[in-house]
Design a protein around this motif. Structure first.
Motif, PDB file in Angstrom:
ATOM      1  N   ARG A   1       0.821  -1.210   0.000  1.00 34.83           N
ATOM      2  CA  ARG A   1       0.000   0.000   0.000  1.00 34.83           C
ATOM      3  C   ARG A   1       0.852   1.255   0.000  1.00 34.83           C
ATOM      4  NH1 ARG A   1      -4.574  -0.018   4.438  1.00 34.83           N
ATOM      5  NH2 ARG A   1      -4.872   2.010   3.410  1.00 34.83           N
ATOM      6  N   SER A   2       2.020   1.198   0.652  1.00 30.38           N
ATOM      7  CA  SER A   2       2.883   2.383   0.711  1.00 30.38           C
ATOM      8  C   SER A   2       3.457   2.737  -0.649  1.00 30.38           C
ATOM      9  CB  SER A   2       4.018   2.150   1.711  1.00 30.38           C
ATOM     10  OG  SER A   2       4.938   1.174   1.232  1.00 30.38           O
ATOM     11  N   HIS A   3       3.489   1.778  -1.578  1.00 33.49           N
ATOM     12  CA  HIS A   3       4.026   2.044  -2.909  1.00 33.49           C
ATOM     13  C   HIS A   3       2.937   2.354  -3.933  1.00 33.49           C
ATOM     14  CE1 HIS A   3       7.617   0.208  -1.136  1.00 33.49           C
ATOM     15  NE2 HIS A   3       8.290   0.793  -2.102  1.00 33.49           N
ATOM     16  N   LEU A   4       1.685   2.107  -3.585  1.00 35.56           N
ATOM     17  CA  LEU A   4       0.601   2.425  -4.507  1.00 35.56           C
ATOM     18  C   LEU A   4       0.368   3.933  -4.545  1.00 35.56           C
ATOM     19  CD1 LEU A   4      -1.942  -0.408  -3.643  1.00 35.56           C
ATOM     20  CD2 LEU A   4      -0.446  -0.256  -5.649  1.00 35.56           C
ATOM     21  N   PRO A   5      -0.267   4.433  -5.613  1.00 39.33           N
ATOM     22  CA  PRO A   5      -0.500   5.883  -5.709  1.00 39.33           C
ATOM     23  C   PRO A   5      -1.272   6.425  -4.509  1.00 39.33           C
ATOM     24  CG  PRO A   5      -0.972   4.807  -7.806  1.00 39.33           C
ATOM     25  CD  PRO A   5      -0.749   3.717  -6.809  1.00 39.33           C
ATOM     26  N   ASP A   6      -0.913   7.619  -4.076  1.00 41.36           N
ATOM     27  CA  ASP A   6      -1.595   8.296  -2.975  1.00 41.36           C
ATOM     28  C   ASP A   6      -2.852   8.967  -3.530  1.00 41.36           C
ATOM     29  OD1 ASP A   6      -2.437   9.775  -0.844  1.00 41.36           O
ATOM     30  OD2 ASP A   6      -0.544  10.832  -0.523  1.00 41.36           O
ATOM     31  N   LEU A   7      -4.009   8.525  -3.106  1.00 40.97           N
ATOM     32  CA  LEU A   7      -5.285   9.017  -3.633  1.00 40.97           C
ATOM     33  C   LEU A   7      -5.889  10.135  -2.791  1.00 40.97           C
ATOM     34  CD1 LEU A   7      -6.966   5.606  -4.574  1.00 40.97           C
ATOM     35  CD2 LEU A   7      -5.509   7.069  -5.986  1.00 40.97           C
ATOM     36  N   THR A   8      -5.117  10.687  -1.860  1.00 45.39           N
ATOM     37  CA  THR A   8      -5.648  11.711  -0.964  1.00 45.39           C
ATOM     38  C   THR A   8      -6.272  12.896  -1.709  1.00 45.39           C
ATOM     39  OG1 THR A   8      -4.025  11.093   0.712  1.00 45.39           O
ATOM     40  CG2 THR A   8      -5.114  13.221   0.979  1.00 45.39           C
ATOM     41  N   PRO A   9      -5.623  13.457  -2.746  1.00 42.96           N
ATOM     42  CA  PRO A   9      -6.257  14.588  -3.445  1.00 42.96           C
ATOM     43  C   PRO A   9      -7.622  14.239  -4.027  1.00 42.96           C
ATOM     44  CG  PRO A   9      -3.943  14.433  -4.050  1.00 42.96           C
ATOM     45  CD  PRO A   9      -4.274  13.185  -3.291  1.00 42.96           C
ATOM     46  N   LEU A  10      -7.763  13.039  -4.562  1.00 43.33           N
ATOM     47  CA  LEU A  10      -9.049  12.628  -5.127  1.00 43.33           C
ATOM     48  C   LEU A  10     -10.099  12.440  -4.040  1.00 43.33           C
ATOM     49  CD1 LEU A  10      -7.878  10.042  -7.808  1.00 43.33           C
ATOM     50  CD2 LEU A  10      -8.935  12.265  -8.248  1.00 43.33           C
ATOM     51  N   ARG A  11      -9.686  11.941  -2.880  1.00 44.63           N
ATOM     52  CA  ARG A  11     -10.648  11.720  -1.790  1.00 44.63           C
ATOM     53  C   ARG A  11     -11.121  13.030  -1.167  1.00 44.63           C
ATOM     54  NH1 ARG A  11      -7.019   7.523  -0.052  1.00 44.63           N
ATOM     55  NH2 ARG A  11      -6.225   8.991   1.507  1.00 44.63           N
TER      56      ARG A  11
ATOM     57  N   PRO B   1      -2.282  24.239  -7.247  1.00 41.61           N
ATOM     58  CA  PRO B   1      -1.791  24.733  -5.950  1.00 41.61           C
ATOM     59  C   PRO B   1      -2.798  25.615  -5.218  1.00 41.61           C
ATOM     60  CG  PRO B   1      -0.101  24.990  -7.644  1.00 41.61           C
ATOM     61  CD  PRO B   1      -1.381  24.635  -8.345  1.00 41.61           C
ATOM     62  N   ARG B   2      -3.818  26.111  -5.926  1.00 37.66           N
ATOM     63  CA  ARG B   2      -4.844  26.939  -5.291  1.00 37.66           C
ATOM     64  C   ARG B   2      -5.958  26.097  -4.656  1.00 37.66           C
ATOM     65  NH1 ARG B   2      -5.239  32.181  -7.489  1.00 37.66           N
ATOM     66  NH2 ARG B   2      -7.094  32.399  -6.171  1.00 37.66           N
ATOM     67  N   ILE B   3      -6.134  24.862  -5.104  1.00 39.63           N
ATOM     68  CA  ILE B   3      -7.234  24.049  -4.575  1.00 39.63           C
ATOM     69  C   ILE B   3      -6.734  22.882  -3.733  1.00 39.63           C
ATOM     70  CG2 ILE B   3      -8.746  24.683  -6.482  1.00 39.63           C
ATOM     71  CD1 ILE B   3      -8.252  21.947  -7.709  1.00 39.63           C
ATOM     72  N   LEU B   4      -5.395  22.691  -3.655  1.00 36.55           N
ATOM     73  CA  LEU B   4      -4.822  21.603  -2.876  1.00 36.55           C
ATOM     74  C   LEU B   4      -3.732  22.139  -1.951  1.00 36.55           C
ATOM     75  CD1 LEU B   4      -4.349  18.895  -5.665  1.00 36.55           C
ATOM     76  CD2 LEU B   4      -6.116  18.888  -3.897  1.00 36.55           C
ATOM     77  N   PRO B   5      -3.548  21.550  -0.758  1.00 35.35           N
ATOM     78  CA  PRO B   5      -2.429  21.934   0.097  1.00 35.35           C
ATOM     79  C   PRO B   5      -1.105  21.469  -0.505  1.00 35.35           C
ATOM     80  CG  PRO B   5      -3.630  20.095   1.050  1.00 35.35           C
ATOM     81  CD  PRO B   5      -4.439  20.564  -0.118  1.00 35.35           C
ATOM     82  N   ARG B   6       0.000  22.153  -0.147  1.00 33.68           N
ATOM     83  CA  ARG B   6       1.294  21.870  -0.769  1.00 33.68           C
ATOM     84  C   ARG B   6       1.729  20.429  -0.577  1.00 33.68           C
ATOM     85  NH1 ARG B   6       6.700  24.978   1.028  1.00 33.68           N
ATOM     86  NH2 ARG B   6       6.826  23.213   2.481  1.00 33.68           N
ATOM     87  N   GLN B   7       1.447  19.844   0.582  1.00 29.97           N
ATOM     88  CA  GLN B   7       1.912  18.486   0.850  1.00 29.97           C
ATOM     89  C   GLN B   7       1.221  17.449  -0.043  1.00 29.97           C
ATOM     90  OE1 GLN B   7       0.402  20.478   3.015  1.00 29.97           O
ATOM     91  NE2 GLN B   7      -1.158  19.413   4.249  1.00 29.97           N
ATOM     92  N   GLN B   8       0.108  17.837  -0.681  1.00 28.03           N
ATOM     93  CA  GLN B   8      -0.574  16.905  -1.583  1.00 28.03           C
ATOM     94  C   GLN B   8      -0.137  17.058  -3.043  1.00 28.03           C
ATOM     95  OE1 GLN B   8      -4.847  16.958  -1.190  1.00 28.03           O
ATOM     96  NE2 GLN B   8      -4.806  16.747   1.039  1.00 28.03           N
ATOM     97  N   LEU B   9       0.719  18.035  -3.331  1.00 27.30           N
ATOM     98  CA  LEU B   9       1.105  18.276  -4.727  1.00 27.30           C
ATOM     99  C   LEU B   9       1.879  17.106  -5.344  1.00 27.30           C
ATOM    100  CD1 LEU B   9       2.002  22.077  -4.683  1.00 27.30           C
ATOM    101  CD2 LEU B   9      -0.034  20.974  -5.610  1.00 27.30           C
ATOM    102  N   PRO B  10       2.869  16.478  -4.643  1.00 24.04           N
ATOM    103  CA  PRO B  10       3.514  15.312  -5.276  1.00 24.04           C
ATOM    104  C   PRO B  10       2.526  14.212  -5.629  1.00 24.04           C
ATOM    105  CG  PRO B  10       4.807  16.078  -3.408  1.00 24.04           C
ATOM    106  CD  PRO B  10       3.497  16.824  -3.359  1.00 24.04           C
TER     107      PRO B  10
END
Length: 427
Positions: free
Chosen positions: A4-14, A136-145
C-alpha cells in the motif's frame, strides 16, 4: 502495508471534489487528444509518404505553442484562471470538430492539417499553464507530489489508450471516426472547468504585476534568472526532448520497418505510456524523495537509454532480429523510456509548484508547457530531417546517446540541482 505504501496516494481525489472533476475531465480529454495526435501523423504520412513532412507538424505546432504558452501563462497570473482555461479549451474543442469535418470531406491538402495543428497548439498553450496553476490553489502543498503523480498516471493512461484506440478506429472507419471521437470526449474537460469556482489572481502578494502582456512575460524570465533550481527543470527536459524525441519516426517504423500499419504505430505510441502507467502505479513513495533534482537527472538518463534501445531494435529488424522480435524489443525500450519520463515529470512539476510563488506560477507554467510540449516538437522537426538522412534506427541511437552526454555535462556544471532538498524548497 508495504504494498500500500508504494501504490498511488489518492488523498487529493478523496478530499477535493473540484480536483476530482478536473481530473476526470482532463483524463478523458487527453485520451481524445492523443488519438488526434496519432491520426494527424498518420494522415500526413498517408498524404505525403515522408517522415520529414510528419516532422513539419512539429514546426506548425511549435510557434503558436511558444507564443500562446508564454502569453497564456501571463493571462493566468492576471485573470481568473478558470475563465482562461475554459475559453482555451473551448477553442480546442472547436478545432477537434474541424479536424473531423476535414477528414469526412476527404481532405488531401496537408496544409489544412498543419493549420489545424497550429490552432489547437495555441489553445493548448493557453489552457495548460492555467490548469496547472489551478492545482496549488485548490490543494495543500503536501498533496502536490501525489496530485502530480496522479496527473502523470492519467496522462500516461491517455497516451496508452489514445494511440491504441486511434489505430483501431482508423483501421475500422478511417480518420474521420478517430477525430469525431476526439471531439466528443473533449467536452469532458469543459465540464470539469465549468463546475470549478472562480479563481481570481491573488493580487495581495507583494511584487505581483497588474496587467498581462509582454512586460509580464519578461518578468517571468527575469525571475528564472534568479531561480537556478526551477531553471534546471526546464534545461534538463529540453536536453531530453530535443535530442531524443522518437515520435516522428513512429509512422515509418510501423508502416515500413516493423510492419503492421496503423496498429503497429499505435502500439509504439502506447508503449511509452504503458511504462509510465507502471511507474506511477508504484508512485506512493515518490512523495518521500528528498533530492528531487537528482531523481530528475537519473530519470532522464533512463529516457536516453530507452530511446537508444529503440534504435537498436529498429536497426535489427530484418537483420539479426525478426520483425516480431524487433517489435517486442522496440516496445520494451519505449516502455522503459516512458517509465523514466513519468518519474521525471512528477518531480519537475513538483519543484515548479513548490518553489515558485503563486504570483509567478502561471508564467512559469507557461514556460514549462513551452518546454514540455514545444521541446518535443522541435525534436520532431530535427529528428525528421536526421531520419531522412541516416535512417530512423540510427536517428534513435544517436539521439539517445546524445541525451546521456548532455545530462552528464549538466550534472557536472550544476551540482546544486542534485542537492535540491524537497523539505526546504528553494527556487
Amino acid at each position: 502495508m508495504l504494498l500500500r505504501s508504494h501504490l498511488p496516494d489518492l488523498t487529493p481525489l478523496r478530499e477535493s471534489a473540484a480536483y476530482r472533476r478536473l481530473y476526470a475531465g482532463f483524463t478523458l480529454s487527453n485520451i481524445g487528444s492523443q488519438m488526434a495526435i496519432v491520426a494527424i501523423g498518420l494522415q500526413v504520412y498517408d498524404i505525403t509518404g515522408s517522415t520529414a513532412a510528419v516532422g513539419v507538424v512539429g514546426f506548425f505546432a511549435l510557434v503558436p505553442l511558444v507564443v500562446m504558452g508564454l502569453y497564456g501563462g501571463s493571462l493566468s497570473d492576471h485573470h481568473d484562471r478558470r475563465s482562461v482555461a475554459l475559453l482555451a479549451n473551448l477553442v480546442a474543442w472547436l478545432t477537434s470538430i474541424a479536424c473531423a469535418v476535414q477528414a469526412w470531406m476527404g481532405n488531401t491538402n496537408v496544409l489544412v492539417l498543419y493549420l489545424l495543428v497550429a490552432v489547437w497548439s495555441g489553445a493548448f498553450g493557453v489552457s495548460s499553464p492555467a490548469r496547472s496553476s489551478i492545482y496549488p490553489r485548490i490543494l495543500p502543498r503536501q498533496q502536490l507530489p501525489a496530485a502530480n503523480a496522479l496527473g502523470v498516471f492519467a496522462m500516461s493512461a491517455a497516451m496508452m489508450l489514445g494511440p491504441l484506440l486511434a489505430g483501431l478506429l482508423i483501421d475500422w472507419g478511417g480518420y474521420g471516426v478517430a477525430y469525431t471521437v476526439d471531439a466528443v470526449v473533449t467536452t469532458a474537460a469543459l465540464w470539469g472547468l465549468w463546475r470549478l469556482q472562480p479563481l481570481p489572481p491573488e493580487r495581495h502578494e507583494e511584487g505581483g504585476a497588474t496587467r498581462a502582456g509582454f512586460g509580464s512575460v519578461v518578468d517571468g524570465f527575469r525571475f528564472l534568472r534568479t531561480a537556478p533550481n526551477v531553471r534546471m527543470t526546464f534545461v534538463a527536459d529540453i536536453a531530453a526532448m530535443l535530442l531524443a524525441q522518437p515520435r516522428v519516426i513512429f509512422p515509418a517504423a510501423g508502416a515500413v520497418i516493423l510492419g503492421g500499419g496503423a496498429r503497429t504505430v499505435g502500439y509504439l505510441y502506447a508503449a511509452g505510456a504503458v511504462g509510465a502507467v507502471l511507474a506511477t502505479l508504484a508512485s506512493g513513495r515518490l512523495g518521500h524523495v528528498r533530492h528531487q533534482g537528482l531523481a530528475i537527472m537519473v530519470s532522464i538518463v533512463g529516457w536516453g537509454l530507452g530511446i537508444a534501445g529503440l534504435g537498436v531494435a529498429l536497426l535489427g529488424a530484418g537483420n539479426w532480429l525478426t520483425r516480431e522480435q524487433a517489435l517486442w524489443g522496440a516496445l520494451a525500450a519505449m516502455a522503459f523510456a516512458g517509465g523514466s519520463d513519468a518519474v521525471s515529470a512528477v518531480f519537475r512539476t513538483t519543484i515548479l509548484q513548490s518553489a515558485a510563488p503563486d504570483r509567478m506560477r502561471g508564467r512559469l507554467q507557461g514556460v514549462f508547457i513551452v518546454v514540455v510540449a514545444g521541446g518535443p516538437r522541435v525534436g520532431e522537426l530535427l529528428g525528421g530531417v536526421v531520419a531522412d538522412r541516416i535512417g530512423e534506427g540510427w536517428m534513435a541511437v544517436v539521439g539517445g546517446l546524445a541525451c546521456l552526454v548532455a545530462i552528464g555535462v549538466l550534472s557536472f556544471r550544476h551540482p546544486h540541482f542534485l542537492r535540491y532538498d524537497a523539505r526546504h524548497p528553494t527556487p
